[in-house]
Design a protein around this motif. Structure first.
Motif, PDB file in Angstrom:
ATOM      1  N   LEU A 103       1.001  -1.126  -0.118  1.00 31.69           N
ATOM      2  CA  LEU A 103      -0.177   0.136  -0.037  1.00 31.69           C
ATOM      3  C   LEU A 103       0.772   1.410  -0.029  1.00 31.69           C
ATOM      4  O   LEU A 103       0.529   2.215  -0.712  1.00 31.69           O
ATOM      5  N   MET A 104       1.859   1.154   0.896  1.00 34.79           N
ATOM      6  CA  MET A 104       2.896   2.395   0.863  1.00 34.79           C
ATOM      7  C   MET A 104       3.522   2.809  -0.459  1.00 34.79           C
ATOM      8  O   MET A 104       3.518   3.908  -0.997  1.00 34.79           O
ATOM      9  N   GLU A 105       3.910   1.714  -1.145  1.00 37.23           N
ATOM     10  CA  GLU A 105       4.662   1.704  -2.549  1.00 37.23           C
ATOM     11  C   GLU A 105       3.544   2.279  -3.498  1.00 37.23           C
ATOM     12  O   GLU A 105       3.939   3.194  -4.354  1.00 37.23           O
ATOM     13  N   ARG A 106       2.389   1.787  -3.539  1.00 34.00           N
ATOM     14  CA  ARG A 106       1.222   2.117  -4.451  1.00 34.00           C
ATOM     15  C   ARG A 106       0.867   3.669  -4.144  1.00 34.00           C
ATOM     16  O   ARG A 106       0.844   4.435  -5.047  1.00 34.00           O
ATOM     17  N   LEU A 107       1.030   4.255  -3.010  1.00 38.53           N
ATOM     18  CA  LEU A 107       0.389   5.433  -2.716  1.00 38.53           C
ATOM     19  C   LEU A 107       1.635   6.385  -2.987  1.00 38.53           C
ATOM     20  O   LEU A 107       1.352   7.637  -3.320  1.00 38.53           O
ATOM     21  N   ILE A 108       2.877   6.037  -2.616  1.00 39.79           N
ATOM     22  CA  ILE A 108       4.180   6.862  -2.958  1.00 39.79           C
ATOM     23  C   ILE A 108       3.904   7.106  -4.630  1.00 39.79           C
ATOM     24  O   ILE A 108       4.201   8.254  -5.049  1.00 39.79           O
ATOM     25  N   ASN A 109       3.829   5.880  -5.513  1.00 40.33           N
ATOM     26  CA  ASN A 109       3.887   6.128  -6.731  1.00 40.33           C
ATOM     27  C   ASN A 109       2.518   7.190  -7.249  1.00 40.33           C
ATOM     28  O   ASN A 109       2.721   7.797  -8.331  1.00 40.33           O
ATOM     29  N   ARG A 110       1.571   6.785  -6.682  1.00 44.53           N
ATOM     30  CA  ARG A 110       0.247   7.988  -7.019  1.00 44.53           C
ATOM     31  C   ARG A 110       0.664   9.068  -6.710  1.00 44.53           C
ATOM     32  O   ARG A 110       0.335  10.048  -7.395  1.00 44.53           O
ATOM     33  N   GLY A 111       1.449   9.560  -5.645  1.00 43.21           N
ATOM     34  CA  GLY A 111       1.702  10.858  -5.288  1.00 43.21           C
ATOM     35  C   GLY A 111       2.523  11.245  -6.373  1.00 43.21           C
ATOM     36  O   GLY A 111       2.658  12.572  -6.804  1.00 43.21           O
ATOM     37  N   LEU A 112       3.605  10.515  -6.939  1.00 44.58           N
ATOM     38  CA  LEU A 112       4.631  11.110  -7.795  1.00 44.58           C
ATOM     39  C   LEU A 112       3.877  11.385  -9.156  1.00 44.58           C
ATOM     40  O   LEU A 112       4.123  12.403  -9.805  1.00 44.58           O
ATOM     41  N   THR A 113       2.782  10.832  -9.645  1.00 41.10           N
ATOM     42  CA  THR A 113       1.960  11.037 -10.716  1.00 41.10           C
ATOM     43  C   THR A 113       0.902  11.877 -10.726  1.00 41.10           C
ATOM     44  O   THR A 113       0.672  12.397 -11.626  1.00 41.10           O
ATOM     45  N   SER A 114       0.355  11.988  -9.422  1.00 33.62           N
ATOM     46  CA  SER A 114      -1.089  12.892  -9.200  1.00 33.62           C
ATOM     47  C   SER A 114      -0.348  14.247  -8.986  1.00 33.62           C
ATOM     48  O   SER A 114      -1.441  15.059  -8.792  1.00 33.62           O
ATOM     49  N   GLY A 115       0.435  14.332  -8.070  1.00 33.94           N
ATOM     50  CA  GLY A 115       0.954  15.647  -7.554  1.00 33.94           C
ATOM     51  C   GLY A 115       0.396  15.925  -6.174  1.00 33.94           C
ATOM     52  O   GLY A 115       0.236  16.963  -5.572  1.00 33.94           O
ATOM     53  N   ARG A 116      -0.155  14.626  -5.654  1.00 31.73           N
ATOM     54  CA  ARG A 116      -0.779  14.847  -4.326  1.00 31.73           C
ATOM     55  C   ARG A 116       0.387  15.083  -3.159  1.00 31.73           C
ATOM     56  O   ARG A 116       1.142  14.320  -3.020  1.00 31.73           O
ATOM     57  N   LEU A 117       0.171  16.197  -2.495  1.00 30.74           N
ATOM     58  CA  LEU A 117       1.130  16.251  -1.569  1.00 30.74           C
ATOM     59  C   LEU A 117       1.205  15.390  -0.436  1.00 30.74           C
ATOM     60  O   LEU A 117       2.054  15.197   0.412  1.00 30.74           O
ATOM     61  N   ASP A 118      -0.298  15.094   0.042  1.00 27.36           N
ATOM     62  CA  ASP A 118      -0.322  14.031   1.184  1.00 27.36           C
ATOM     63  C   ASP A 118       0.080  12.869   0.862  1.00 27.36           C
ATOM     64  O   ASP A 118       0.011  11.741   1.762  1.00 27.36           O
ATOM     65  N   ASP A 119       0.466  12.366  -0.053  1.00 30.60           N
ATOM     66  CA  ASP A 119       1.111  11.254  -0.578  1.00 30.60           C
ATOM     67  C   ASP A 119       2.433  10.985  -0.234  1.00 30.60           C
ATOM     68  O   ASP A 119       3.268  10.718  -1.231  1.00 30.60           O
ATOM     69  N   ASN A 120       2.762  11.156   1.201  1.00 25.30           N
ATOM     70  CA  ASN A 120       4.103  10.935   1.430  1.00 25.30           C
ATOM     71  C   ASN A 120       4.462  10.102   2.523  1.00 25.30           C
ATOM     72  O   ASN A 120       3.436   9.809   3.114  1.00 25.30           O
TER      73      ASN A 120
END
Length: 65
Positions: A17-34
Motif C-alpha cells: 500500500l505504501m509503495e502504491r500510494l507513493i507512486n500515486r503521489g509522484l504521478t498525481s501531484g498529491r502532496l499528502d501521498d508521502n
C-alpha cells in the motif's frame, strides 16, 4: 438496514500500500501521498478496522490483493 451477513476485506500488506500510494503521489501531484502521511493513515485504518474484524470475525472474508 439489516444485520451484517458478510464483510469482504480486501487485504494487502502495508508495504505494498505504501509503495502504491507513493507512486500515486509522484504521478498525481498529491502532496499528502508521502511516507509520513501514509503511515498515519495506515495506523488510523488498522485502529478502526481491527475492532470490526474482531466483532464480526466469523463474517469477515479476507481476499488478498
Amino acid at each position: 438496514i439489516r444485520p451484517v451477513d458478510l464483510i469482504i476485506y480486501l487485504e494487502a500488506p502495508d508495504e505494498i500500500l505504501m509503495e502504491r500510494l507513493i507512486n500515486r503521489g509522484l504521478t498525481s501531484g498529491r502532496l499528502d501521498d508521502n511516507e509520513t502521511s501514509i503511515n498515519k493513515r495506515l495506523i488510523t485504518f488498522h485502529e478502526h478496522t481491527e475492532p470490526i474484524e474482531t466483532a464480526y470475525k466469523r463474517r469477515v472474508h479476507k481476499v488478498p490483493i
